[in-house]
Design a protein around this motif. Structure first.
Motif, PDB file in Angstrom:
ATOM      1  N   THR A   1       2.939  31.011 -27.771  1.00 13.63           N
ATOM      2  CA  THR A   1       4.295  30.475 -27.879  1.00 13.63           C
ATOM      3  C   THR A   1       5.255  31.523 -28.431  1.00 13.63           C
ATOM      4  OG1 THR A   1       3.393  28.258 -28.249  1.00 13.63           O
ATOM      5  CG2 THR A   1       5.691  28.621 -28.845  1.00 13.63           C
ATOM      6  N   PHE A   2       4.790  32.287 -29.426  1.00 19.83           N
ATOM      7  CA  PHE A   2       5.662  33.297 -30.017  1.00 19.83           C
ATOM      8  C   PHE A   2       5.976  34.403 -29.009  1.00 19.83           C
ATOM      9  CE2 PHE A   2       6.105  37.399 -32.223  1.00 19.83           C
ATOM     10  CZ  PHE A   2       7.268  37.145 -32.940  1.00 19.83           C
TER      11      PHE A   2
ATOM     12  N   GLY B   1      10.924  33.167 -35.644  1.00 19.08           N
ATOM     13  CA  GLY B   1      10.226  32.893 -34.394  1.00 19.08           C
ATOM     14  C   GLY B   1       8.849  32.300 -34.608  1.00 19.08           C
TER      15      GLY B   1
ATOM     16  N   ASP C   1       6.314  34.219 -25.858  1.00 19.48           N
ATOM     17  CA  ASP C   1       7.251  33.757 -24.851  1.00 19.48           C
ATOM     18  C   ASP C   1       8.599  33.338 -25.439  1.00 19.48           C
ATOM     19  OD1 ASP C   1       5.324  34.171 -22.928  1.00 19.48           O
ATOM     20  OD2 ASP C   1       4.579  32.109 -23.016  1.00 19.48           O
ATOM     21  N   SER C   2       8.707  33.315 -26.740  1.00 14.04           N
ATOM     22  CA  SER C   2       9.949  32.882 -27.369  1.00 14.04           C
ATOM     23  C   SER C   2      10.992  33.995 -27.321  1.00 14.04           C
ATOM     24  CB  SER C   2       9.696  32.490 -28.832  1.00 14.04           C
ATOM     25  OG  SER C   2       9.353  33.634 -29.595  1.00 14.04           O
ATOM     26  N   ALA C   3      12.239  33.623 -27.632  1.00 16.51           N
ATOM     27  CA  ALA C   3      13.323  34.613 -27.639  1.00 16.51           C
ATOM     28  C   ALA C   3      13.077  35.693 -28.684  1.00 16.51           C
ATOM     29  CB  ALA C   3      14.657  33.909 -27.904  1.00 16.51           C
ATOM     30  N   ASP C   4      12.506  35.308 -29.823  1.00 14.24           N
ATOM     31  CA  ASP C   4      12.247  36.290 -30.879  1.00 14.24           C
ATOM     32  C   ASP C   4      11.076  37.197 -30.522  1.00 14.24           C
ATOM     33  OD1 ASP C   4      14.283  35.338 -32.701  1.00 14.24           O
ATOM     34  OD2 ASP C   4      13.035  33.560 -32.923  1.00 14.24           O
TER      35      ASP C   4
ATOM     36  N   GLU D   1       9.263  28.640 -35.686  1.00 11.77           N
ATOM     37  CA  GLU D   1       9.616  27.799 -34.542  1.00 11.77           C
ATOM     38  C   GLU D   1       8.456  27.653 -33.567  1.00 11.77           C
ATOM     39  OE1 GLU D   1      13.055  29.487 -32.783  1.00 11.77           O
ATOM     40  OE2 GLU D   1      14.372  29.040 -34.492  1.00 11.77           O
ATOM     41  N   SER D   2       7.533  28.620 -33.584  1.00 13.71           N
ATOM     42  CA  SER D   2       6.397  28.560 -32.654  1.00 13.71           C
ATOM     43  C   SER D   2       5.256  27.717 -33.187  1.00 13.71           C
ATOM     44  CB  SER D   2       5.897  29.983 -32.364  1.00 13.71           C
ATOM     45  OG  SER D   2       6.913  30.755 -31.755  1.00 13.71           O
TER      46      SER D   2
END
Length: 278
Positions: free
Chosen positions: A227-228, A173, A230-233, A176-177
Motif C-alpha cells: 500500500t505504501f 504515508g 503505491d501511495s502518493a508518498d 495512511e497505509s
C-alpha cells in the motif's frame, strides 16, 4: 702654488659636482635603490617574525586555560547526560507502574483490552509485531551549499540530502497505509510528535537524528508495504531516489520491536467534570 690651491679647492670635477647636486635635489641621493629594498624587506621579515613569536607565546599562555574550560564542559555534558539517563529510567519505571495499575483497575470493569489498544495507538507502551523496515539515506555525493535547486521551496539547497519534509511525507504515508506504530532511529512517534529541521539536521521531538534514517512501522507487513509503495508518498520517495540519488530500501519484517515514547503528555485536553458527559 696656484695649481695646488686649485686642486685643494676643487677636488671633484665640475661635472661630478653638478651630477651629485642634481641627485640631492631630486631626492635620489643616499643609498642605492637595491640596498634600500633589501633593508625594507629585512625590516618586514623581522616585524613578521616578532608578530608570529608574540602570537605563539600568547597561544601557549592561553592553551592551558582553553584546555581546562574544554575539560570542564565535557565533564558537565557527561554529568547532565547521566542525569538525563537516570530520569528516563525513572520515567520508564513509573510508566510501567502506572500501566500495571491501570490494567489492574480496568480488569474489574472488563476494559483491559481497550486500555492496551489505547496505549499502543498513543505510543505510551512498547510494541512488537510484523511490519516493514524502511531505510532512507542521503545520496552518495551529498554535499552542502549546492546551487540551482529545483526542490528549493523552503530555503534548502539541493545537496542530495534527506530533509525534514521528506521524512514527514514518509511517516504520514506509512500511517495512511495502515501502520499501527512508527519509530525513526529508535524514536517512537505519537500524535504529538514533530519532525522539524535545525540547519541540516532533522529533529524528532527536538532530538537530532543522523542518517541513515531507519523507519520501523508495525502492521500487516505485506499489505502495509504494498500500500505504501503505491501511495502518493511512496511515489514521492521514488522520485527522490530517481531524481536526486537519495537511497532507500523497503523490506518486510516478521517481528519489529518499538520502544515506548519518552513522554506522552496531553497539554490542552482536560477531563470533563460535568456529570452525564463522556
Amino acid at each position: 702654488m696656484s695649481l695646488l690651491t686649485n686642486v685643494m679647492d676643487h677636488s671633484l670635477d665640475d661635472g661630478y659636482a653638478e651630477a651629485a647636486a642634481r641627485k640631492r635635489s631630486e631626492g635620489t641621493g643616499g643609498l642605492p635603490k637595491t640596498v634600500r629594498a633589501k633593508l625594507g624587506l629585512a625590516a618586514g621579515l623581522v616585524l613578521a617574525a616578532v608578530v608570529v613569536t608574540v602570537g605563539a607565546a600568547q597561544a601557549r599562555v592561553a592553551a592551558p586555560a582553553v584546555a581546562k574550560e574544554r575539560e570542564e564542559l565535557i565533564d558537565r555534558i557527561q554529568r547532565e547526560t547521566t542525569a538525563a539517563d537516570k530520569l528516563e529510567a525513572t520515567v520508564d519505571t513509573l510508566r510501567d507502574d502506572v500501566g500495571a495499575r491501570q490494567r489492574e483497575a480496568l480488569k474489574k470493569d472488563g476494559g483491559a483490552d481497550r486500555a492496551d489498544l489505547v496505549g499502543i495507538l498513543a505510543g505510551a507502551v512498547a510494541v512488537h509485531g510484523p511490519g516493514v523496515k524502511l531505510v532512507v539515506d542521503d545520496a552518495k555525493e551529498a554535499t552542502t551549499g549546492g546551487n540551482g535547486n529545483p526542490r528549493e521551496t523552503t530555503g534548502f539547497a539541493d545537496t542530495g540530502r534527506v530533509r525534514d519534509r521528506d521524512m514527514q511525507r514518509v511517516v504520514n504515508g506509512l500511517w495512511e497505509s495502515g501502520a499501527e506504530a512508527v519509530s525513526i532511529n529508535g524514536q517512537r512517534l505519537t500524535a504529538l510528535s514533530a519532525i522539524r529541521a535545525a540547519g541540516d539536521a532533522i529533529l524528532v521531538d527536538n532530538r537530532p537524528l543522523v542518517p541513515p534514517y531507519t523507519v520501523l512501522a508495525v502492521g500487516d507487513g505485506d499489505q502495509l508495504g504494498a500500500t505504501f509503495k503505491d501511495s502518493a508518498d511512496g511515489l514521492y520517495l521514488d522520485a527522490l531516489r530517481e531524481n536526486y540519488g537519495i537511497r532507500t530500501s523497503l523490506s518486510t519484517e516478521d517481528d519489529l520491536r518499538l520502544p515506548a515514547a519518552p513522554s506522552v503528555i496531553v497539554r490542552t485536553a482536560q477531563p470533563s467534570t460535568e456529570k452525564g458527559t463522556s
